[in-house]
Design a protein around this motif. Structure first.
Motif, mmCIF file in Angstrom:
data_model
loop_
_atom_site.group_PDB
_atom_site.id
_atom_site.type_symbol
_atom_site.label_atom_id
_atom_site.label_comp_id
_atom_site.label_asym_id
_atom_site.label_seq_id
_atom_site.Cartn_x
_atom_site.Cartn_y
_atom_site.Cartn_z
ATOM 1 N N MET A 198 0.860 -1.176 0.000
ATOM 2 C CA MET A 198 0.000 0.000 0.000
ATOM 3 C C MET A 198 0.907 1.241 0.000
ATOM 4 N N GLN A 250 -2.515 5.698 -0.587
ATOM 5 C CA GLN A 250 -3.514 4.712 -0.162
ATOM 6 C C GLN A 250 -3.618 4.663 1.361
ATOM 7 N N ILE A 293 -7.741 6.062 -6.733
ATOM 8 C CA ILE A 293 -6.296 5.856 -6.677
ATOM 9 C C ILE A 293 -5.778 5.229 -7.972
#
Length: 185
Positions: free
Chosen positions: A1, A5, A66
């Motif tokens: 991640m 994020q 994202i």
């Protein structure tokens, strides 16, 4: 991640902590953007605008995608710019809103797809960044900060006619640059 994020998850799961982290990471730059747009506004106006930016981030965090490969900070800078412009419009009775219309530079762009819009906005920003000085400053003051020609002329120590001519020629240069970068006219 990745970092974006993680921050998005933190804002979603624990808004107070997430927004505090966002302020820590981006607060200084956002404040600078707001001050540049609001000019001589009071510190209270700057802080109120900044608060509104983070409220909008929190309210719209679920709509941030994202996978579009747009950094969260770019998204946040956009929110900041538009929020500060709104504040500037509210606080200025003399401000004249002059949008940079596609028709003014002879560009016809289909902005229906959000990803295309982001890409085209990036191309437009790069093209404006490549304008020579003082043309670049004139464009920014006129179309981003919505200042009147006389105010721009005074600020840059130019005649109003020179500013008008540079805007006209700048739009022609910008149009050619956009064609070269692949925006279809």
């Amino acid at each position: 991640m990745n970092e974006d994020q993680q921050l998005i998850s933190l804002i979603r799961d624990n808004p107070q902590e997430g927004l505090s982290k966002a302020i820590e990471l981006y607060g200084g730059t956002l404040k600078w953007i707001i001050i540049k747009i609001l000019g001589n506004s009071s510190p209270q106006d700057v802080e109120e605008c900044m608060s509104d930016v983070f409220v909008k981030l929190w309210q719209n965090i679920d709509s941030f995608k994202i996978e579009r490969k747009v950094p969260l900070k770019s998204y946040l800078f956009g929110i900041t710019r538009y929020t500060a412009i709104d504040y500037s419009r509210k606080n200025s009775t003399q401000m004249e809103f002059i949008p940079i219309e596609e028709s003014e530079i002879g560009v016809s762009i289909d902005f229906t797809d959000e990803l295309t819009k982001e890409h085209n906005c990036q191309i437009l920003q790069e093209a404006i960044d490549e304008l020579p000085e003082p043309d670049k400053k004139i464009f920014i003051h006129r179309y981003y900060l919505h200042q009147q020609i006389n105010a721009i002329a005074s600020r840059l120590s130019l005649s109003p006619k020179t500013v008008e001519n540079k805007l006209y020629r700048g739009k022609q240069k910008l149009r050619q640059s956009l064609i070269e970068r692949g925006i279809v006219l």
